[in-house]
Design an enzyme around this catalytic site. Structure first.
Site, short mmCIF file in Angstrom:
data_model
loop_
_atom_site.label_atom_id
_atom_site.label_comp_id
_atom_site.label_asym_id
_atom_site.label_seq_id
_atom_site.Cartn_x
_atom_site.Cartn_y
_atom_site.Cartn_z
N MET A 28 9.01 -7.09 3.60
CA MET A 28 9.45 -8.24 2.81
C MET A 28 10.06 -7.74 1.50
SD MET A 28 6.92 -11.36 3.68
CE MET A 28 5.62 -10.94 2.56
N GLY A 34 4.34 3.14 0.04
CA GLY A 34 3.75 2.78 1.34
C GLY A 34 4.85 2.51 2.37
N HIS A 35 5.89 1.76 1.95
CA HIS A 35 7.00 1.48 2.88
C HIS A 35 7.75 2.77 3.22
CE1 HIS A 35 6.72 -2.56 0.75
NE2 HIS A 35 6.55 -2.89 2.02
N LYS A 147 -2.98 -0.85 6.39
CA LYS A 147 -3.65 -1.63 5.34
C LYS A 147 -3.82 -3.08 5.79
CE LYS A 147 -1.47 -3.08 1.64
NZ LYS A 147 -1.57 -4.57 1.69
N ASP A 148 -2.75 -3.63 6.40
CA ASP A 148 -2.83 -4.99 6.92
C ASP A 148 -3.41 -4.90 8.33
OD1 ASP A 148 -1.64 -6.20 4.61
OD2 ASP A 148 0.24 -5.31 5.25
O1 PAF Z 1 3.78 -6.82 6.41
C1 PAF Z 1 4.75 -7.48 6.00
O2 PAF Z 1 5.39 -7.11 5.03
C2 PAF Z 1 5.15 -8.76 6.71
O3 PAF Z 1 4.04 -9.47 7.14
C3 PAF Z 1 6.13 -8.52 7.88
C4 PAF Z 1 5.50 -7.71 9.00
C5 PAF Z 1 7.37 -7.80 7.36
C6 PAF Z 1 6.57 -9.88 8.47
O4 PAF Z 1 7.21 -10.66 7.52
#
Ligand code: PAF
Length: 296
Positions: A28, A34-35, A147-148
């Site tokens: 998002m 992390g990304h 993490k999620d």
């Molecule tokens: O983890 C996230 O940033 C969001 O939940 C995702 C997977 C991009 C979906 O919008």
């Protein structure tokens, strides 16, 4: 060079030109280390990498931070320039001509627990956008962070249950130097808030040290939530079966996921860890000298 596309039609055209296997990293935006770890992993496992950058309104509830959520496309592009082949950053109207969409995907029972209980509809919004992005990008692999943890478990179920032809690759949590798990929402925290938020990573370390004794893991969780510093509002701190998200008992043996969520300065923060537990580990029996047998 990284190309930017903002429409589905341009994405399809650009995707068709990508050589070899493709991995997608869905975000998002408000990219952080992390990304970038997810991007690096995607680079390792595929020939081409697509990053999606879209703040998905469907996964925000009323009164949540959809409007305030950081939108930093220019900075995001600068961070991934040369690291990914394609960035897809559509508008809300491009992704959802009708909002809410009349037909969407549901996350089932798993989506109603923990984060889903606190944020009704959140995981339905996540699996709907993930399904759409998988359909649009058509990747060989999709990379998500641990993490999620509940999101990852639900996406793994989505792919298995709907027979989606994609491999899900999980990447470990990236932490700031003090231990706080990296998140775009950390930007909302003051210095003091960051300090308070360290209770999450301390709890992760405590349960990891308590394993493999299941009872000790559960005790460490009780202790962490019981003695939370002022300004930390625990939502949950549970050890669960990773397949069902049902809380485990003290005799549980096998894989366990510890999921943590707490609110600090109004920001909801998550952390998690996977453990292997062995049930109750009893203290060793003393091996003193046995008494001599007495004559009959
Ligand atoms: O983890 C996230 O940033 C969001 O939940 C995702 C997977 C991009 C979906 O919008």
């Amino acid at each position: 060079m990284t190309a930017l596309v903002t429409t589905k039609a341009d994405l399809r055209r650009a995707r068709a030109q990508l050589p070899g296997t493709v991995a997608v990293v869905m975000t998002m935006g408000a990219l952080h280390e992390g990304h970038l770890m997810l991007v690096r992993r995607a680079r390792e496992i595929a020939d081409s990498v697509v990053l999606t950058d879209f703040v998905n309104p469907l996964q925000f509830g009323p009164g949540e931070d959809f409007e305030a959520y950081p939108r930093e496309l220019e900075a995001d592009l600068a961070q991934v320039d040369g690291l990914v082949d394609l960035v897809f950053a559509p508008s809300t109207e491009e992704m959802y001509p009708v909002l809410p969409p009349p037909v969407s995907v549901t996350s089932g029972r798993l989506g109603t627990r923990f984060e889903g209980a606190a944020r009704p509809g959140h995981f339905d919004g996540v699996v709907t956008v993930v399904t759409k992005l998988l359909q649009l990008v058509r990747p060989d692999a999709a990379v998500f962070g641990r993490k999620d943890a509940q999101q990852l478990a639900i996406i793994q179920r989505l792919v298995a249950d709907l027979d989606l032809p994609v491999r899900i690759e999980a990447v470990d949590i990236v932490r700031e130097p003090g231990g706080l798990a990296r998140s775009s929402r950390n930007a909302y925290l003051s210095e003091e808030g960051r300090e308070r938020a360290l209770v999450l990573s301390r709890t992760v370390r405590a349960v990891e040290a308590a394993a493999p004794d299941t009872g000790a893991v559960l005790a460490a969780l009780r202790e962490a939530t019981g003695g939370a510093p002022a300004g930390v509002d625990w939502a949950y701190a549970e050890a669960v079966d990773p397949a069902t998200f049902e809380p485990i008992g003290p005799d549980h043996q096998g894989e366990v996921l510890v999921v943590l969520a707490a609110r600090v300065e109004g920001t909801r923060l998550l952390d998690a860890t996977s453990l292997h537990v062995a049930g109750r580990v009893h203290p060793p029996v003393s091996r003193g000298r046995l008494p001599e047998p007495t004559a009959p």
